[in-house]
Scaffold this motif. Structure first.
Motif, PDB file in Angstrom:
ATOM      1  N   ASN A  21      -5.578  15.732   9.206  1.00  0.00           N
ATOM      2  CA  ASN A  21      -4.458  14.976   8.634  1.00  0.00           C
ATOM      3  C   ASN A  21      -4.336  13.611   9.311  1.00  0.00           C
ATOM      4  N   ALA A  22      -5.471  12.896   9.338  1.00  0.00           N
ATOM      5  CA  ALA A  22      -5.552  11.625  10.056  1.00  0.00           C
ATOM      6  C   ALA A  22      -5.768  10.461   9.095  1.00  0.00           C
ATOM      7  N   VAL A  23      -5.366   9.282   9.539  1.00  0.00           N
ATOM      8  CA  VAL A  23      -5.656   8.034   8.828  1.00  0.00           C
ATOM      9  C   VAL A  23      -7.080   7.596   9.178  1.00  0.00           C
ATOM     10  N   ILE A  24      -7.861   7.213   8.178  1.00  0.00           N
ATOM     11  CA  ILE A  24      -9.176   6.624   8.412  1.00  0.00           C
ATOM     12  C   ILE A  24      -9.096   5.160   7.982  1.00  0.00           C
ATOM     13  N   ALA A  25      -9.286   4.257   8.922  1.00  0.00           N
ATOM     14  CA  ALA A  25      -9.252   2.823   8.625  1.00  0.00           C
ATOM     15  C   ALA A  25     -10.600   2.213   8.976  1.00  0.00           C
ATOM     16  N   VAL A  26     -11.220   1.524   8.019  1.00  0.00           N
ATOM     17  CA  VAL A  26     -12.530   0.927   8.253  1.00  0.00           C
ATOM     18  C   VAL A  26     -12.509  -0.539   7.845  1.00  0.00           C
ATOM     19  N   THR A  27     -13.344  -1.320   8.509  1.00  0.00           N
ATOM     20  CA  THR A  27     -13.545  -2.703   8.081  1.00  0.00           C
ATOM     21  C   THR A  27     -14.922  -2.805   7.443  1.00  0.00           C
ATOM     22  N   ASN A  28     -15.070  -3.801   6.587  1.00  0.00           N
ATOM     23  CA  ASN A  28     -16.334  -3.985   5.887  1.00  0.00           C
ATOM     24  C   ASN A  28     -16.642  -5.477   5.766  1.00  0.00           C
ATOM     25  N   ILE A  63       0.816  -1.218   0.000  1.00  0.00           N
ATOM     26  CA  ILE A  63       0.000   0.000   0.000  1.00  0.00           C
ATOM     27  C   ILE A  63       0.853   1.273   0.000  1.00  0.00           C
ATOM     28  N   GLY A  64       2.084   1.127  -0.468  1.00  0.00           N
ATOM     29  CA  GLY A  64       2.906   2.318  -0.674  1.00  0.00           C
ATOM     30  C   GLY A  64       3.621   2.836   0.543  1.00  0.00           C
ATOM     31  N   GLY A  65       3.883   1.958   1.512  1.00  0.00           N
ATOM     32  CA  GLY A  65       4.650   2.368   2.683  1.00  0.00           C
ATOM     33  C   GLY A  65       3.846   2.489   3.956  1.00  0.00           C
ATOM     34  N   GLY A  66       2.568   2.162   3.909  1.00  0.00           N
ATOM     35  CA  GLY A  66       1.710   2.256   5.095  1.00  0.00           C
ATOM     36  C   GLY A  66       0.411   2.962   4.764  1.00  0.00           C
ATOM     37  N   LEU A  67      -0.488   3.029   5.743  1.00  0.00           N
ATOM     38  CA  LEU A  67      -1.771   3.693   5.536  1.00  0.00           C
ATOM     39  C   LEU A  67      -1.569   5.203   5.510  1.00  0.00           C
ATOM     40  N   GLU A  68      -2.133   5.858   4.513  1.00  0.00           N
ATOM     41  CA  GLU A  68      -1.965   7.298   4.341  1.00  0.00           C
ATOM     42  C   GLU A  68      -2.943   8.095   5.196  1.00  0.00           C
ATOM     43  N   THR A  69      -2.466   9.224   5.701  1.00  0.00           N
ATOM     44  CA  THR A  69      -3.387  10.199   6.287  1.00  0.00           C
ATOM     45  C   THR A  69      -4.179  10.856   5.148  1.00  0.00           C
ATOM     46  N   GLN A  70      -5.312  11.470   5.508  1.00  0.00           N
ATOM     47  CA  GLN A  70      -6.198  12.150   4.558  1.00  0.00           C
ATOM     48  C   GLN A  70      -6.842  11.186   3.562  1.00  0.00           C
ATOM     49  N   SER A  71      -6.850   9.894   3.903  1.00  0.00           N
ATOM     50  CA  SER A  71      -7.437   8.883   3.030  1.00  0.00           C
ATOM     51  C   SER A  71      -8.221   7.877   3.862  1.00  0.00           C
ATOM     52  N   ILE A  72      -9.157   7.186   3.189  1.00  0.00           N
ATOM     53  CA  ILE A  72      -9.879   6.079   3.824  1.00  0.00           C
ATOM     54  C   ILE A  72      -9.311   4.777   3.278  1.00  0.00           C
ATOM     55  N   THR A  73      -8.859   3.909   4.164  1.00  0.00           N
ATOM     56  CA  THR A  73      -8.390   2.583   3.774  1.00  0.00           C
ATOM     57  C   THR A  73      -9.387   1.553   4.296  1.00  0.00           C
ATOM     58  N   GLU A  74      -9.939   0.781   3.384  1.00  0.00           N
ATOM     59  CA  GLU A  74     -10.977  -0.203   3.722  1.00  0.00           C
ATOM     60  C   GLU A  74     -10.400  -1.617   3.660  1.00  0.00           C
ATOM     61  N   PHE A  75     -10.638  -2.376   4.715  1.00  0.00           N
ATOM     62  CA  PHE A  75     -10.283  -3.800   4.752  1.00  0.00           C
ATOM     63  C   PHE A  75     -11.583  -4.593   4.774  1.00  0.00           C
ATOM     64  N   PHE A  76     -11.815  -5.422   3.770  1.00  0.00           N
ATOM     65  CA  PHE A  76     -13.036  -6.222   3.775  1.00  0.00           C
ATOM     66  C   PHE A  76     -12.709  -7.697   3.606  1.00  0.00           C
ATOM     67  N   GLY A  77     -13.581  -8.530   4.139  1.00  0.00           N
ATOM     68  CA  GLY A  77     -13.369  -9.970   4.068  1.00  0.00           C
ATOM     69  C   GLY A  77     -14.385 -10.694   4.916  1.00  0.00           C
ATOM     70  N   GLU A  78     -14.337 -12.021   4.854  1.00  0.00           N
ATOM     71  CA  GLU A  78     -15.263 -12.849   5.613  1.00  0.00           C
ATOM     72  C   GLU A  78     -14.952 -12.798   7.104  1.00  0.00           C
ATOM     73  N   PHE A  79     -15.884 -13.350   7.899  1.00  0.00           N
ATOM     74  CA  PHE A  79     -15.660 -13.485   9.337  1.00  0.00           C
ATOM     75  C   PHE A  79     -14.382 -14.290   9.568  1.00  0.00           C
ATOM     76  N   GLY A  80     -13.529 -13.800  10.463  1.00  0.00           N
ATOM     77  CA  GLY A  80     -12.300 -14.512  10.784  1.00  0.00           C
ATOM     78  C   GLY A  80     -11.148 -14.249   9.839  1.00  0.00           C
ATOM     79  N   SER A  81     -11.295 -13.271   8.941  1.00  0.00           N
ATOM     80  CA  SER A  81     -10.223 -12.995   7.980  1.00  0.00           C
ATOM     81  C   SER A  81      -9.140 -12.079   8.546  1.00  0.00           C
ATOM     82  N   GLY A  82      -9.364 -11.568   9.769  1.00  0.00           N
ATOM     83  CA  GLY A  82      -8.322 -10.787  10.431  1.00  0.00           C
ATOM     84  C   GLY A  82      -8.551  -9.287  10.427  1.00  0.00           C
ATOM     85  N   LYS A  83      -9.741  -8.852  10.049  1.00  0.00           N
ATOM     86  CA  LYS A  83     -10.015  -7.407   9.938  1.00  0.00           C
ATOM     87  C   LYS A  83      -9.832  -6.695  11.277  1.00  0.00           C
TER      88      LYS A  83
END
Length: 331
Positions: free
Chosen positions: A256-263, A109-129
């Protein structure tokens, strides 16, 4: 005309000194300012990125007056104008990166999660979100030279998955003081979709008291999925979800914050070949999330993270392992 020019010149002078409060904006009196502050519009940047309709509805003023207020705020905040690519590149240097703790995933993802952006992690139950979210929360409290943001963290917990015991394990693995780490993580349980939206709106108040550089929503869509069932409620659900996503993005931009969400995901019965799993939320989530990563299970505690959407990075995969100490590279 001369009088208007004089007012503009005086405003420009104040703008240069950067001492304006919302009361200094043309058209914002004491009563209007009070209403704006009650609804979270208590600084110039928040007003600069607001929509005229929202501002008019909240403050009780005409939409035309709201446009003038927003334009004045944008002039101060220097947003809403055309810029050269060179200027944008300079501004991009303000973007900071948060390490996931796994070098392979960071590289993906280019060196880590970026500030000023939304990074979404999606997957099934138990996938590690959720495990990744907890790891990010711990990592964000670390110094920048160690891949962190030296910041506090906000977590909107919609599924009651936050476990301080797990945070303690991960903090110890990073040689951090577990008690100090827990003190820097602020958790709010969201009991329904409207409460979740309200918590996101109120996040800016917390960010004025604490140095918040990471906002986590785990999970983004669970309440929307359970409360808005059937095609009849789809339009309302998507409208609320759209507002929620833009509130999160606005928070990330202002602070100037990182936004991390699971889906969550659902199986698409129309898919006969390949992976039938698709993330909840449709195009609303897909278009607003800056980076999208699909997590799926592999053998021996490993997870495969696939980058499926990014503004500038190619699709690719990284293998991570979930251990007692946290997230590490897969082997």
């Amino acid at each position: 005309m001369a009088k208007e020019k004089k007012i503009d010149d005086e405003l420009d002078s104040e703008l240069e000194n950067k001492k304006l409060t919302i009361e200094d904006l043309p058209g914002v009196g004491e009563a209007t300012a009070e209403k704006l502050r009650e609804n979270g519009y208590d600084d110039i940047m928040a007003i600069a990125v607001a929509s005229p309709k929202d501002l008019a509805d909240i403050s009780g003023i005409a939409e035309g007056a709201a446009v003038k207020i927003i334009n004045a705020a944008r002039k101060y905040a220097d947003v809403g104008n055309f810029e050269t690519g060179e200027e944008i590149l300079k501004r991009r240097k303000e973007v900071r990166k948060l390490s996931t703790g796994a070098q392979g995933l960071d590289n993906l993802i280019g060196g880590g999660l970026e500030t000023q952006s939304i990074t979404e992690f999606f997957g099934e139950f138990g996938s590690g979100k959720t495990q990744i979210m907890l790891q990010l929360a711990v990592n964000a409290t670390m110094p920048e030279e160690q891949g962190g943001l030296n910041s506090d963290v906000l977590i909107i917990d919609t599924e009651n998955t936050f476990r301080p015991e797990r945070v303690i394990q991960m903090a110890k693995a990073k040689n951090l003081d577990p008690d100090e780490t827990l003190k820097r993580i602020h958790v709010a349980r969201a009991y329904n979709a409207h409460h979740q939206i309200l918590l996101a709106e109120k996040a800016s108040d917390i960010a004025k008291e604490f140095p918040i550089k990471l906002l986590i929503v785990d999970s983004l869509t669970s309440h929307f999925r359970s409360e808005y069932v059937g095609r009849g409620s789809l339009a309302e659900r998507q409208q609320l979800l759209n507002k929620h996503m833009h509130d999160l993005l606005k928070f990330g931009t202002i602070f100037n914050a990182v936004i991390a969400v699971t889906n969550q995901v659902s199986a698409n019965p129309a898919v006969f070949f390949g992976d039938p799993m698709t993330p909840i939320g449709g195009n609303i989530v897909g278009h607003t999330a800056t980076f999208r990563l699909y997590l799926r299970k592999a053998k021996a505690g490993k997870r495969i993270a696939r980058l499926i959407d990014s503004p500038y990075l190619p699709e690719g995969e990284a293998v991570i392992t979930l251990t007692e100490d946290g997230i590490i590279d897969g082997t």
